[in-house]
Design a protein around this motif. Sequence first.
Motif, PDB file in Angstrom:
ATOM      1  N   UNK A 147       0.831  -1.320   0.237  1.00  0.00           N
ATOM      2  CA  UNK A 147       0.126  -0.140   0.068  1.00  0.00           C
ATOM      3  C   UNK A 147       0.854   1.267  -0.123  1.00  0.00           C
ATOM      4  N   UNK A 148       0.282   2.410  -0.499  1.00  0.00           N
ATOM      5  CA  UNK A 148       0.927   3.530  -0.392  1.00  0.00           C
ATOM      6  C   UNK A 148      -0.055   4.763   0.031  1.00  0.00           C
ATOM      7  N   UNK A 149       0.399   5.675   0.326  1.00  0.00           N
ATOM      8  CA  UNK A 149      -0.256   7.103   0.880  1.00  0.00           C
ATOM      9  C   UNK A 149       0.551   8.150  -0.009  1.00  0.00           C
ATOM     10  N   UNK A 150      -0.661   9.000  -0.438  1.00  0.00           N
ATOM     11  CA  UNK A 150       0.068  10.274  -1.022  1.00  0.00           C
ATOM     12  C   UNK A 150      -0.302  11.478  -0.241  1.00  0.00           C
ATOM     13  N   UNK A 151       0.703  12.497  -0.222  1.00  0.00           N
ATOM     14  CA  UNK A 151       0.588  13.495   0.395  1.00  0.00           C
ATOM     15  C   UNK A 151       1.207  14.722   0.064  1.00  0.00           C
ATOM     16  N   UNK A 152       0.994  15.985   0.625  1.00  0.00           N
ATOM     17  CA  UNK A 152       1.561  17.137  -0.022  1.00  0.00           C
ATOM     18  C   UNK A 152       2.137  17.897   0.897  1.00  0.00           C
ATOM     19  N   UNK A 153       3.277  18.864   0.452  1.00  0.00           N
ATOM     20  CA  UNK A 153       3.868  19.582   1.469  1.00  0.00           C
ATOM     21  C   UNK A 153       3.523  21.030   0.792  1.00  0.00           C
ATOM     22  N   UNK A 154       2.806  21.940   1.538  1.00  0.00           N
ATOM     23  CA  UNK A 154       2.640  23.262   0.879  1.00  0.00           C
ATOM     24  C   UNK A 154       3.785  24.014   0.999  1.00  0.00           C
ATOM     25  N   UNK A 155       3.589  25.259   0.376  1.00  0.00           N
ATOM     26  CA  UNK A 155       4.888  25.935   0.064  1.00  0.00           C
ATOM     27  C   UNK A 155       6.125  25.191  -0.236  1.00  0.00           C
ATOM     28  N   UNK A 156       6.215  25.240  -1.579  1.00  0.00           N
ATOM     29  CA  UNK A 156       7.164  24.091  -2.116  1.00  0.00           C
ATOM     30  C   UNK A 156       8.779  24.356  -1.395  1.00  0.00           C
ATOM     31  N   UNK A 157       9.310  23.207  -1.433  1.00  0.00           N
ATOM     32  CA  UNK A 157      10.585  23.269  -0.578  1.00  0.00           C
ATOM     33  C   UNK A 157      11.389  24.031  -1.579  1.00  0.00           C
ATOM     34  N   UNK A 158      12.344  24.704  -0.611  1.00  0.00           N
ATOM     35  CA  UNK A 158      13.338  25.677  -1.084  1.00  0.00           C
ATOM     36  C   UNK A 158      14.566  24.871  -1.688  1.00  0.00           C
ATOM     37  N   UNK A 159      14.997  25.362  -2.898  1.00  0.00           N
ATOM     38  CA  UNK A 159      16.185  24.833  -3.599  1.00  0.00           C
ATOM     39  C   UNK A 159      17.216  24.820  -2.700  1.00  0.00           C
ATOM     40  N   UNK A 164      16.263  16.840  -0.580  1.00  0.00           N
ATOM     41  CA  UNK A 164      16.806  18.128  -1.133  1.00  0.00           C
ATOM     42  C   UNK A 164      16.363  18.354  -2.442  1.00  0.00           C
ATOM     43  N   UNK A 165      15.967  19.354  -2.743  1.00  0.00           N
ATOM     44  CA  UNK A 165      15.653  19.766  -4.207  1.00  0.00           C
ATOM     45  C   UNK A 165      16.790  20.536  -4.899  1.00  0.00           C
ATOM     46  N   UNK A 166      17.430  20.187  -5.842  1.00  0.00           N
ATOM     47  CA  UNK A 166      18.415  20.808  -6.534  1.00  0.00           C
ATOM     48  C   UNK A 166      18.005  21.257  -7.902  1.00  0.00           C
ATOM     49  N   UNK A 167      18.141  22.408  -8.223  1.00  0.00           N
ATOM     50  CA  UNK A 167      17.832  23.043  -9.357  1.00  0.00           C
ATOM     51  C   UNK A 167      18.839  23.627 -10.359  1.00  0.00           C
TER      52      UNK A 167
END
Length: 129
Positions: free
Chosen positions: A75-87, A112-115
């Motif tokens: 099984x899996x669970x979808x969720x969201x984090x408001x205010x996008x994570x900072x690069x 970590x989000x890398x752009x």
Amino acid sequence: QATKLSLRNNEKALEPILQLVFKSSRSALTRDGYVDRDDFVISNSGAYCENLVIRVRLDGGEVSVKGCPGLASGESFDFEVDDTLIDNIYYNFDVSYLKLNGMAGQQQFEVCKSCSDESSRLVVEKIYL
């Protein structure tokens, strides 16, 4: 000695095997206007666990808290984090839960989000305690 090994193996069999995956970033319209969100899914390929709490932390403070009543294997669970994570900032995703035997458990992920100019990607790494 054999009893200790058997108990350790039994304890390991009760552990969920959680995987955190980044799905997408998007803007969503709310009554307060547009909000940036990052979508994730957490899946389990191990033992059943319940009362999951997913805490997103930055520098010791909580950014977001999400809950899930339970996850069985597959099984899996979808969720969201408001205010996008900072690069280029590392966030800890702390997942606490109850195992089948009623004992508390915890697993952690570092995100970590890398752009770059061409694209944006998010790296998820499990922290083994």
